[in-house]
Write a protein that holds these residues in place. Structure first.
Motif, PDB file in Angstrom:
ATOM      1  N   SER A 187       0.852  -1.193   0.000  1.00  0.00           N
ATOM      2  CA  SER A 187       0.000   0.000   0.000  1.00  0.00           C
ATOM      3  C   SER A 187       0.885   1.239   0.000  1.00  0.00           C
ATOM      4  O   SER A 187       2.053   1.189   0.366  1.00  0.00           O
ATOM      5  N   PHE A 188       0.310   2.375  -0.408  1.00  0.00           N
ATOM      6  CA  PHE A 188       1.081   3.602  -0.640  1.00  0.00           C
ATOM      7  C   PHE A 188       0.561   4.765   0.208  1.00  0.00           C
ATOM      8  O   PHE A 188       0.619   5.916  -0.217  1.00  0.00           O
ATOM      9  N   GLU A 189       0.092   4.511   1.424  1.00  0.00           N
ATOM     10  CA  GLU A 189      -0.605   5.560   2.166  1.00  0.00           C
ATOM     11  C   GLU A 189       0.235   6.797   2.467  1.00  0.00           C
ATOM     12  O   GLU A 189      -0.304   7.893   2.633  1.00  0.00           O
ATOM     13  N   ASN A 190       1.554   6.670   2.533  1.00  0.00           N
ATOM     14  CA  ASN A 190       2.404   7.830   2.809  1.00  0.00           C
ATOM     15  C   ASN A 190       2.938   8.500   1.548  1.00  0.00           C
ATOM     16  O   ASN A 190       3.626   9.515   1.637  1.00  0.00           O
ATOM     17  N   GLU A 191       2.639   7.936   0.406  1.00  0.00           N
ATOM     18  CA  GLU A 191       3.164   8.494  -0.841  1.00  0.00           C
ATOM     19  C   GLU A 191       2.131   9.421  -1.484  1.00  0.00           C
ATOM     20  O   GLU A 191       0.942   9.099  -1.530  1.00  0.00           O
ATOM     21  N   GLN A 214      10.606  -1.099  -2.152  1.00  0.00           N
ATOM     22  CA  GLN A 214      11.089  -0.509  -0.903  1.00  0.00           C
ATOM     23  C   GLN A 214       9.899   0.033  -0.125  1.00  0.00           C
ATOM     24  O   GLN A 214       9.044   0.722  -0.683  1.00  0.00           O
ATOM     25  N   VAL A 215       9.809  -0.311   1.168  1.00  0.00           N
ATOM     26  CA  VAL A 215       8.710   0.171   2.013  1.00  0.00           C
ATOM     27  C   VAL A 215       9.273   0.734   3.315  1.00  0.00           C
ATOM     28  O   VAL A 215      10.444   0.555   3.633  1.00  0.00           O
ATOM     29  N   GLU A 216       8.382   1.393   4.067  1.00  0.00           N
ATOM     30  CA  GLU A 216       8.779   1.972   5.357  1.00  0.00           C
ATOM     31  C   GLU A 216       8.511   1.024   6.521  1.00  0.00           C
ATOM     32  O   GLU A 216       9.158   1.114   7.559  1.00  0.00           O
ATOM     33  N   ILE A 253       0.276  16.848   4.339  1.00  0.00           N
ATOM     34  CA  ILE A 253      -0.641  17.566   3.441  1.00  0.00           C
ATOM     35  C   ILE A 253      -0.496  17.107   1.994  1.00  0.00           C
ATOM     36  O   ILE A 253      -1.347  17.403   1.153  1.00  0.00           O
ATOM     37  N   LEU A 254       0.580  16.356   1.681  1.00  0.00           N
ATOM     38  CA  LEU A 254       0.770  15.842   0.331  1.00  0.00           C
ATOM     39  C   LEU A 254       0.275  14.406   0.200  1.00  0.00           C
ATOM     40  O   LEU A 254      -0.198  14.001  -0.854  1.00  0.00           O
ATOM     41  N   SER A 255       0.392  13.633   1.286  1.00  0.00           N
ATOM     42  CA  SER A 255      -0.086  12.251   1.253  1.00  0.00           C
ATOM     43  C   SER A 255      -1.591  12.166   1.452  1.00  0.00           C
ATOM     44  O   SER A 255      -2.194  11.127   1.192  1.00  0.00           O
ATOM     45  N   GLY A 256      -2.206  13.250   1.931  1.00  0.00           N
ATOM     46  CA  GLY A 256      -3.647  13.268   2.146  1.00  0.00           C
ATOM     47  C   GLY A 256      -4.063  13.019   3.573  1.00  0.00           C
ATOM     48  O   GLY A 256      -5.264  12.991   3.872  1.00  0.00           O
ATOM     49  N   ASP A 257      -3.097  12.845   4.477  1.00  0.00           N
ATOM     50  CA  ASP A 257      -3.445  12.679   5.894  1.00  0.00           C
ATOM     51  C   ASP A 257      -4.127  13.929   6.433  1.00  0.00           C
ATOM     52  O   ASP A 257      -4.949  13.862   7.345  1.00  0.00           O
TER      53      ASP A 257
END
Length: 502
Positions: A187-191, A214-216, A253-257
């Motif tokens: 999943s890409f929730e922070n991207e 590559q993931v966090e 504000i860029l990832s949508g959080d």
């Protein structure tokens, strides 16, 4: 079945001569650890070598020691296919030195080629690129003497001209996501963008290659299926990098959080690293252009805004209170909100939706945009625009060709001259305090990124907004449409041109 391994182990899966798909948009979603590990492995062992980096939107970090420039400068990557080079100084230098092969094509074309690769198609057919530099009748996509591979051909179908782009055979993929679950789903929730991660993974898997992600973090919690970008069945290796450098860390504000309301744009934009708020104390050319260009907006419009001076259009749209009544889009996939400025370009502040890049370009190529606001390095007397090169300096075409290819109204935003231009505005009157040394409107330009001939055939409305006047495109070329108060038409416009103006 996927395996979790170190970056050094993962790049060991890459073989000499592989074509590696890089799923990134400049520095966004860029798998930084994989580039570094690949460069280090090559320096130690000499392998893997003779690699190709295929990256629709570029892979650079604005320095030869960062991101994808590292394996290129080290010598592991000897061929690059991309749309954007400005963020990759190492690639630009080696291309100029004729040390590597380098090919530049429109961003949307490369994105659609990635999807075509997933479907097993050998070619991608499009009208995008006709009559501009990538057309083999003009220059072709190769940027130096070493780049002689025939990747683009002119073809005729049903009596109409098209360009046929050869689709790559991808042997490996470097992708950056956020989380891997127990089944290997990514999943890409922070991207802020997904680029074309799924299509790239599908293409590599179908070709028997290796998909490296590559993931966090690793999670035992399973997300909703719709939130999975790449299913675990397509993933070969996962590299976990918990310590993300600050410059590549998620920005809420860029990832949508954080979903930013239009009324709060100035506040949140001011928190972005590298965002310069307000006017240049010495020159207000960009503000003059941005304010005038913003007057071309119409409520209900769906638009695209380019990087650089055109970013001011979004700023003034916000200040004019128009953001709630227009929809801004970014070629990386953002719909709604405001395009992030500067080094964050490609992300969106306050977006309503972020789709895959190829899907966004479906909309652009189909003529879905009402207006676009783009920069210009040079403009010739017929209205053709160069935005991808100045002499031997290739910044790349990016999404420019796709965005301008079918949009109903095109507004180019650029200064009249460059290098030293200083302007001032007071009470609606414009003053040229110091003239730029280099003219931007000229009889002959270095390359063609936008074809005036195509625009006229398509019935598109085209304006060229500067800090002193506005031109419009006609069948006879540029026509002077407006001269701003305070500007002398004879000496400060016509007298600076090397061609006769309507």
């Amino acid at each position: 079945m996927y395996q979790i391994m170190t970056a050094e182990e993962a790049v060991g899966l890459v073989r000499d001569g592989d074509v590696i798909g890089i799923n990134s948009f400049l520095a966004l979603a860029n798998p930084f650890a994989l580039h570094t590990a690949l460069a280090e492995r090559f320096r130690k062992t000499g392998h893997p070598g003779k690699l190709t980096y295929f990256a629709s939107a570029g892979f650079g970090g604005w320095a030869e020691t960062k991101l994808g420039d590292q394996p290129v400068v080290a010598g592991a990557v000897t061929k690059v296919v991309t749309s954007h080079l400005k963020s990759m100084p190492g690639v630009m230098r080696l291309t100029k030195e004729n040390a590597i092969e380098c090919y530049c094509m429109p961003l949307g074309v490369l994105s659609h080629m990635t999807r075509a690769a997933a479907a097993g198609h050998p070619f991608y057919i499009s009208k995008v690129g006709l009559n501009i530099f990538v057309d083999p009748r003009i220059d072709g996509p190769g940027l130096n003497e070493r780049s002689r591979e025939e990747l683009v051909k002119l073809v005729e179908i049903g009596g109409e001209e098209y360009l046929s782009y050869r689709v790559p055979k991808l042997n490996a993929a470097f992708i950056r996501g956020t989380t891997v679950d127990g089944s290997g789903n990514i999943s890409f929730e922070n991207e802020p963008v997904t680029v074309d991660a799924l299509s790239m993974a599908q293409a590599v898997r179908a070709n028997g290659g290796k998909v490296i992600v590559q993931v966090e973090r690793v999670s035992n919690t399973y997300t909703r299926p719709r939130n999975v970008i790449i299913p675990g069945a397509l993933v070969d290796a996962v590299v976990v990098c918990e310590d993300v450098p600050e410059e590549y860390r998620a920005v809420p504000i860029l990832s949508g959080d954080i979903h930013v309301h239009p009324r709060h744009m100035d506040y949140w934009l001011g928190k972005l690293r590298g965002y310069a708020k307000g006017r240049d104390a010495e020159d207000c050319s960009a503000d003059i252009i941005g304010l005038r260009a913003a007057q071309e907006l119409r409520r209900g419009d769906i638009i695209n805004i380019g990087i650089g001076i055109p970013e001011k259009v979004g700023t003034y749209a916000s200040r004019m209170g128009m953001l709630p009544d227009i929809t801004l889009t970014v070629e990386a996939g953002g719909f709604g909100g405001l395009p992030a400025p500067g080094g964050h370009f490609g992300a969106t502040v306050g977006s309503d939706m972020v789709c895959d890049m190829a899907t966004q370009f479906d909309f652009y190529d189909g003529g879905g945009l009402d207006a676009c606001f783009m920069g210009a390095a040079e403009v010739d007397r017929m209205g053709n625009v160069n935005s991808h090169c100045l002499g031997e300096l290739y910044s790349g075409i990016g999404g420019f060709a796709n965005i301008t290819g079918a949009t109903k109204k095109i507004v180019f935003c650029c200064t009249f001259t460059a290098k030293g231009l200083k302007t001032a505005e007071q009470d609606g009157r414009i003053g040229i305090l110091h003239e730029g040394r280099i003219p931007k409107f000229k009889k002959q330009i270095s390359g063609i990124s936008f074809s005036a001939k195509n625009a006229l055939q398509n019935g598109q409305k085209v304006l060229y907004v500067t800090e002193r006047c506005v031109f419009e495109l006609t069948p006879d070329g540029l026509k002077l449409k407006e001269v701003y108060d305070g500007i002398d038409e004879k000496t400060q416009i016509r007298g600076l041109l090397d061609f006769e103006l309507q």
